[in-house]
Design a protein around this motif. Structure first.
Motif, PDB file in Angstrom:
ATOM      1  N   ASN A 137      38.317  71.490  28.060  1.00 55.63           N
ATOM      2  CA  ASN A 137      38.492  72.943  28.002  1.00 55.63           C
ATOM      3  C   ASN A 137      39.878  73.358  27.531  1.00 55.63           C
ATOM      4  O   ASN A 137      40.575  74.107  28.203  1.00 55.63           O
ATOM      5  N   ASN A 138      40.250  72.888  26.361  1.00 57.28           N
ATOM      6  CA  ASN A 138      41.605  73.117  25.879  1.00 57.28           C
ATOM      7  C   ASN A 138      41.820  74.520  25.334  1.00 57.28           C
ATOM      8  O   ASN A 138      42.824  75.166  25.633  1.00 57.28           O
ATOM      9  N   LEU A 139      40.874  75.015  24.518  1.00 56.05           N
ATOM     10  CA  LEU A 139      40.946  76.375  23.995  1.00 56.05           C
ATOM     11  C   LEU A 139      39.936  77.300  24.651  1.00 56.05           C
ATOM     12  O   LEU A 139      40.122  78.513  24.681  1.00 56.05           O
ATOM     13  N   SER A 140      38.838  76.741  25.142  1.00 57.08           N
ATOM     14  CA  SER A 140      37.789  77.544  25.779  1.00 57.08           C
ATOM     15  C   SER A 140      37.189  76.765  26.936  1.00 57.08           C
ATOM     16  O   SER A 140      37.198  75.532  26.939  1.00 57.08           O
ATOM     17  N   GLN A 141      36.646  77.493  27.906  1.00 54.96           N
ATOM     18  CA  GLN A 141      35.942  76.874  29.011  1.00 54.96           C
ATOM     19  C   GLN A 141      34.572  76.394  28.539  1.00 54.96           C
ATOM     20  O   GLN A 141      33.778  77.161  28.008  1.00 54.96           O
ATOM     21  N   THR A 142      34.292  75.111  28.714  1.00 55.67           N
ATOM     22  CA  THR A 142      32.949  74.604  28.440  1.00 55.67           C
ATOM     23  C   THR A 142      31.969  75.246  29.410  1.00 55.67           C
ATOM     24  O   THR A 142      32.242  75.344  30.606  1.00 55.67           O
ATOM     25  N   GLY A 165      30.850  77.697  34.242  1.00 58.07           N
ATOM     26  CA  GLY A 165      31.741  76.726  33.629  1.00 58.07           C
ATOM     27  C   GLY A 165      31.435  75.318  34.088  1.00 58.07           C
ATOM     28  O   GLY A 165      31.060  75.081  35.239  1.00 58.07           O
ATOM     29  N   ILE A 166      31.603  74.364  33.168  1.00 59.50           N
ATOM     30  CA  ILE A 166      31.271  72.967  33.415  1.00 59.50           C
ATOM     31  C   ILE A 166      32.451  72.105  32.986  1.00 59.50           C
ATOM     32  O   ILE A 166      33.154  72.418  32.021  1.00 59.50           O
ATOM     33  N   ASN A 167      32.679  71.019  33.701  1.00 59.41           N
ATOM     34  CA  ASN A 167      33.649  70.022  33.274  1.00 59.41           C
ATOM     35  C   ASN A 167      32.971  69.112  32.254  1.00 59.41           C
ATOM     36  O   ASN A 167      32.050  68.374  32.605  1.00 59.41           O
ATOM     37  N   PRO A 168      33.380  69.155  30.972  1.00 57.48           N
ATOM     38  CA  PRO A 168      32.682  68.357  29.949  1.00 57.48           C
ATOM     39  C   PRO A 168      32.840  66.859  30.142  1.00 57.48           C
ATOM     40  O   PRO A 168      32.046  66.081  29.623  1.00 57.48           O
ATOM     41  N   ASN A 169      33.855  66.426  30.879  1.00 54.80           N
ATOM     42  CA  ASN A 169      34.047  65.000  31.129  1.00 54.80           C
ATOM     43  C   ASN A 169      32.959  64.439  32.022  1.00 54.80           C
ATOM     44  O   ASN A 169      32.456  63.328  31.797  1.00 54.80           O
ATOM     45  N   SER A 170      32.605  65.203  33.069  1.00 52.93           N
ATOM     46  CA  SER A 170      31.714  64.672  34.106  1.00 52.93           C
ATOM     47  C   SER A 170      30.365  65.368  34.166  1.00 52.93           C
ATOM     48  O   SER A 170      29.437  64.845  34.790  1.00 52.93           O
TER      49      SER A 170
END
Length: 551
Positions: A137-142, A165-170
């Motif tokens: 989520n560097n520029l936008s929230q996944t 919002g979701i953590n794209p890693n996990s």
């Protein structure tokens, strides 16, 4: 509003026909008809609708041109009345989402948490050595969302939005509270990334609201909604709130009017309207949750504390406008019983146990017994009443855009305390509460500025700098290097960033940049009690590269 409609009439001419007479008339619908032919000729009718004549009142023209400004603001559902191959829209209902992920290096970092949605760019109180990380989520929230705008009467629409919002890693839901809970009781050297925020594992941790809107009467919505300060931050931050390069996006102190947990308000009603170049917004949050069990005496017991009712209502106002390429907004926000979570609860292996411990506490007094709240799956926080005034400005001078903003925040101990067992974001309970953390009034000043340069429409280069100053609210005022600093001492936290973003196609862009942040004085105290436990490192370098896909 209607403009004159002129119907232009021509006839089928034969070689012997001449244009001898001209006739004109006004029909019952207000349309003006004229003909250069004599009556009785066969005519081919061409109609020109909304034809503007030169003598139309300029004020009328401006009102018509400005009609689109009555639409909902940027934070509300975008109009989606018809299906388009470019969006996932059906009968005014649109499915949308973003996936943003990158690779980064930090000079001082921590092991990642599967629940941390903000990455590691900002200087961290417990961060140790350097490390490479997969940064979310560097520029936008996944996340994913569904929004709609469906007309049910002429110029009246049902609007709604549900997003998370979701953590794209996990793949886990964004959950700031759980990042703290997972570190509870661990020694400092075993911590992973821990943050505070409004997203706490709720099914819809961004927004969840519905309402009605009208082109001329504005929009009225109710539910979980972004605060007016959050709406304004997203418009006037040169990074638009991107966690990797924006302090005011990563740390929601400014957007929440004093605490990052207040960037979104539950059980809130919001009204927005625009008239010509001006717009106005108002928002009110109703009381919700639990107040816990409280006693003002230092020798209280769990059996004698008094159940508290929550008093966490809030309200805010926004007034702004735009003239040509300049826009500005002024926002005021007030929030009662605002909560700031300290990460994390300490334990036997922690550096100090004076105020936070495995036995729960209220006003720093350990408790046990009838009203005992386990430290398992609970948080520890500071409670304040907050006020904030924000002023922002933006100016476009192609190919540049200039941004600036300032906010003044004043915080006091709450008029109505919270107790052990009070509820926090996401329904988590507080096993430790501090209602008297401030010696005197705490004052924060947050400012930012930046510039964005657009090269050939597809590439942006953005520079931004952010600062936060804190007064000395310690009593007595004995803050110095010799005397030692506490979290109540004055100090600063600043961050600067430089990055470029290139749009390869409409839905996909790539970015690369670096952020640098540092902290000094009272804000550099990691654990705020006793003599204070300082940050392990007072600065952080964080270069990041990645990509973003949206639909």
């Amino acid at each position: 509003m209607k403009f004159p409609v002129f119907r232009l009439s021509l006839c089928t001419l034969f070689a012997a026909t001449t244009l001898a007479h001209g006739q004109s008339s006004t029909g019952p619908d207000g349309a003006h008809e004229f003909s250069l032919l004599t009556p009785g000729n066969d005519r081919l009718l061409f109609t020109a609708a909304s034809f503007r004549t030169l003598n139309v009142d300029p004020a009328t023209l401006r009102l018509a041109d400005a009609a689109g400004r009555y639409q909902l603001q940027a934070s509300e559902p975008a109009p989606a009345a018809t299906s388009s191959p470019d969006t996932l829209t059906w009968h005014g209902i649109t499915l949308y989402g973003t996936y943003d992920i990158g690779i980064g290096w930090v000079s001082h970092g921590l092991p990642p948490s599967p629940y941390n949605y903000e990455g590691s760019s900002l200087v961290n109180r417990n961060a140790a050595g350097s490390r490479f990380l997969v940064e979310p989520n560097n520029l936008s929230q996944t996340g994913l969302g569904v929004r709609g705008k469906v007309e049910f009467e002429p110029d009246w629409y049902v609007v709604f939005n549900a997003s998370t919002g979701i953590n794209p890693n996990s793949g886990q839901l964004a959950n700031a509270s759980l990042t703290d809970i997972k570190d509870n009781g661990l020694p400092r050297g075993a911590y992973s990334e821990a943050i505070d925020g409004a997203r706490a594992g709720q099914p819809f941790n961004d927004e969840y609201y519905a309402g009605v809107s009208s082109k001329f009467y504005g929009a009225l919505t109710f539910g979980r909604q972004r605060a007016l300060g959050t709406d304004t931050m997203l418009l006037y931050d040169p990074v638009a709130g991107g966690y990797a390069f924006s302090y005011i996006g990563y740390n929601g102190t400014m957007a929440g009017g004093g605490d990052t947990e207040d960037t979104r308000w539950d059980d809130a009603v919001k009204y927005r309207i625009a008239y010509g170049p001006a717009h106005f917004g108002a928002m009110y949050k109703f009381v919700d949750g639990s107040g816990g069990c409280y006693s003002a005496t230092a020798a209280w017991t769990a059996a004698t504390c008094t159940p508290e009712q929550p008093h966490n209502n809030a309200y805010g106002f926004d007034l702004g406008g735009e003239v040509h390429k300049f826009s500005s907004d002024i926002v005021y926000q007030h929030y009662n019983q605002a909560i700031s979570v300290l990460n994390p609860l300490l334990g036997p292996a922690s550096p100090t146990q004076s105020y936070q411990s495995t036995t729960d506490s209220i006003n720093t007094n350990p408790i046990a017994g009838t009203n005992f709240i386990s430290t398992d799956n609970t948080v520890y926080g500071i409670v304040t009443d907050n006020n904030a005034v924000m002023a922002t400005a933006k100016y476009a001078w192609d190919p540049f855009k200039f941004y600036a903003g300032y906010e003044y925040i004043w915080q006091n101990n709450p008029k109505n305390p919270l107790g052990v067992g009070a509820s926090d974001q996401g329904g988590y309970l507080m096993s430790g509460v501090e209602d008297n953390n401030l010696d005197t009034e705490k004052l924060l000043q947050v400012w930012w500025t930046g510039v964005k340069y657009t090269y050939r429409t597809k590439t942006d280069v953005t520079f931004a700098w952010y600062g936060q100053n804190q007064n000395d609210f310690r009593s007595p005022k004995t803050c110095s290097v010799a005397a030692g600093f506490r979290s109540s001492c004055g100090g600063v936290l600043e961050e600067g960033s430089l990055y470029t973003d290139h749009r390869f196609v409409k839905r996909f862009d790539g970015f690369a940049g670096v952020a640098y942040s540092f902290v000094a004085g009272g804000p550099a105290i990691a654990i705020p009690h006793g003599p204070g436990v300082p940050y392990l490192h007072n600065s952080n370098w964080a270069p990041t590269v990645g990509g973003r896909f949206s639909f």
